[in-house]
Design a protein around this motif. Structure first.
Motif, PDB file in Angstrom:
ATOM      1  N   GLN A 130       0.589  -1.172   0.067  1.00 55.77           N
ATOM      2  CA  GLN A 130       0.002   0.210   0.114  1.00 55.77           C
ATOM      3  C   GLN A 130       1.409   1.602   0.170  1.00 55.77           C
ATOM      4  O   GLN A 130       0.473   2.450   0.066  1.00 55.77           O
ATOM      5  N   ASP A 131       2.064   1.017   0.331  1.00 58.10           N
ATOM      6  CA  ASP A 131       3.141   2.495  -0.033  1.00 58.10           C
ATOM      7  C   ASP A 131       3.433   2.903  -1.304  1.00 58.10           C
ATOM      8  O   ASP A 131       3.484   2.039  -1.963  1.00 58.10           O
ATOM      9  N   GLY A 132       2.608   3.803  -1.729  1.00 59.65           N
ATOM     10  CA  GLY A 132       3.007   4.699  -3.112  1.00 59.65           C
ATOM     11  C   GLY A 132       4.236   5.302  -3.106  1.00 59.65           C
ATOM     12  O   GLY A 132       4.449   5.749  -4.292  1.00 59.65           O
ATOM     13  N   LEU A 175       3.165   6.251   6.553  1.00 59.93           N
ATOM     14  CA  LEU A 175       3.842   7.320   7.513  1.00 59.93           C
ATOM     15  C   LEU A 175       2.956   5.388   8.294  1.00 59.93           C
ATOM     16  O   LEU A 175       3.695   6.281   9.149  1.00 59.93           O
ATOM     17  N   ARG A 176       2.785   5.281   7.768  1.00 53.79           N
ATOM     18  CA  ARG A 176       2.579   3.857   9.093  1.00 53.79           C
ATOM     19  C   ARG A 176       2.996   2.919   9.200  1.00 53.79           C
ATOM     20  O   ARG A 176       3.031   3.201  10.798  1.00 53.79           O
ATOM     21  N   PHE A 177       4.415   3.302   9.021  1.00 51.40           N
ATOM     22  CA  PHE A 177       5.935   2.584   9.636  1.00 51.40           C
ATOM     23  C   PHE A 177       6.043   3.404  10.946  1.00 51.40           C
ATOM     24  O   PHE A 177       6.574   2.809  11.413  1.00 51.40           O
ATOM     25  N   LEU A 178       5.780   4.339  11.167  1.00 54.76           N
ATOM     26  CA  LEU A 178       6.088   5.037  11.703  1.00 54.76           C
ATOM     27  C   LEU A 178       4.667   5.002  13.119  1.00 54.76           C
ATOM     28  O   LEU A 178       5.007   6.141  14.422  1.00 54.76           O
ATOM     29  N   LEU A 179       4.018   5.674  12.811  1.00 56.06           N
ATOM     30  CA  LEU A 179       3.048   6.093  13.290  1.00 56.06           C
ATOM     31  C   LEU A 179       1.528   4.795  14.216  1.00 56.06           C
ATOM     32  O   LEU A 179       0.900   5.425  14.751  1.00 56.06           O
TER      33      LEU A 179
END
Length: 369
Positions: free
Chosen positions: A278-280, A347-351
């Motif tokens: 999902q990482d664009g 950003l979900r890798f961080l959040l």
């Protein structure tokens, strides 16, 4: 097969199973989560059996296959020590240094939450080795303005300064691991290729990256690559130019090509590559260090990218490599531009604290302890 929300596959994963998004959708609809027994975790995870709210991790693990270590200067081979020893005992001053590296235009605070979860949830390994964390700050004002070479020099100097200021001797330093987000993974590899860190290479333990473009930005989402070009023309960024493989008219003279041929990854016991379909922002093949049929077919860049992959795969053949795909749960709320272009997923890798807690209390115990 799956176990407590973690899908495990072997090297034939791509041929024997559907893609990660399709597999995750099937798992969420199958009732699989409802039949799971809760994990025995130090910290309970709420709604664990609710498949709609859980990130799903899909793992491919490749054990070492080569008894050789590449020479970082000549690209040749040299004999590896009979056993890659990573001491599990030591004196009171024995240290496992974990270096955490932020991404483009980021800062050390970006990884503070992950550091806190690591400090809280990762168990002691039963030895006198203690973990110390370095949240890198040397490139906070440089990541958008400097080359990766310069960022690597800065990070290498910061690591040595940290060891000196904390009075950690070479003998006391038993392991060194890296945890890097996005462009920080490339900066970390650049630092490891610096001669001043050569004496520490024998102590490398785990290299873990969260959505890092190890092969650059080429052949990812067209919108993102075009946006990167526009941004770079408006406010030139040497690092962005290098990731687009535009720092030389000859791709084989680009920095990313040269970095791929500096053999540093083979010194680690584990290399953990996290990606998300999902990482664009970051091309999935780039964050996983895999071949891309589109990239290989390109007349200008195909040969160079193929050589980069082969060089990095030769290094990974000397270590245990773990490729993890993360399929994030579909968030509620309206469709935003950030969500549509894949920025939110990056950003979900961080959040995503739920991901941290699940990963650290399962796989993190194997690779970071």
């Amino acid at each position: 097969r799956t176990n407590n929300g973690i899908a495990n596959g072997k090297s034939n994963f791509k041929s024997s199973m559907p893609g990660p998004l399709e597999l995750a959708a099937k798992l969420r609809k199958s009732g699989h989560f409802g039949g799971l027994r809760p994990l025995r975790l130090a910290e309970a995870i709420p709604d664990f059996t609710d498949g709609k709210s859980q990130p799903i991790l899909m793992e491919i693990r490749t054990p070492p296959s080569l008894p050789l270590a590449l020479d970082s200067e000549k690209g040749g081979a040299k004999e590896l020590k009979e056993s890659k020893e990573h001491p599990r005992s030591g004196g009171r001053e024995s240290v496992h240094l974990i270096v955490m590296v932020h991404g483009w235009y980021g800062c050390s605070h970006d990884l503070r939450t992950l550091r806190n979860y690591m400090h809280t949830l990762l168990p002691d390994d039963g030895t006198a080795i203690r973990r110390k964390y370095l949240l890198a700050t040397s490139n906070e004002d440089q990541s958008g303005l400097a080359t990766f070479k310069k960022m690597g020099e800065n990070l290498a100097a910061e690591i040595l300064a940290f060891l000196a200021s904390h009075r950690i001797s070479k003998e006391a330093l038993k392991r060194v691991s890296f945890v890097a987000f996005s462009l920080g993974g490339v900066a970390a590899r650049a630092a490891l290729s610096e001669p001043c860190l050569a004496p520490l290479l024998s102590k490398m333990h785990t290299f873990l990256t969260l959505g890092s473009p190890h092969l650059g930005f080429k052949f990812g989402a067209t919108l993102i690559e075009s946006g990167a070009r526009v941004l770079n023309s408006w406010q030139p960024s040497p690092a962005l130019t290098e990731l687009l493989l535009n720092d030389s008219s000859d791709p084989s003279l680009c920095f990313m090509y040269e970095l791929a041929h500096k053999a540093v990854l083979g010194h680690f016991r584990f290399v953990v590559l996290l990606s998300s379909p999902q990482d664009g922002y970051i091309p999935r093949y780039s964050s996983r260090i895999e071949c891309s049929s589109e990239a290989l077919a390109d007349r200008k860049y195909g040969t160079a990218i193929g050589a980069m992959v082969r060089s990095l795969e030769a290094q990974l053949a000397q270590t245990t490599t773990i490729r993890l795909d993360i399929v994030w749960p579909e968030g509620a709320g309206p469709l935003t531009i950030s969500k549509a272009i894949g920025h939110e997923a990056h950003l979900r890798f961080l959040l995503n604290s739920l991901f941290y807690r699940l990963f650290l209390q399962t796989m993190g115990r194997r690779y970071l302890c």
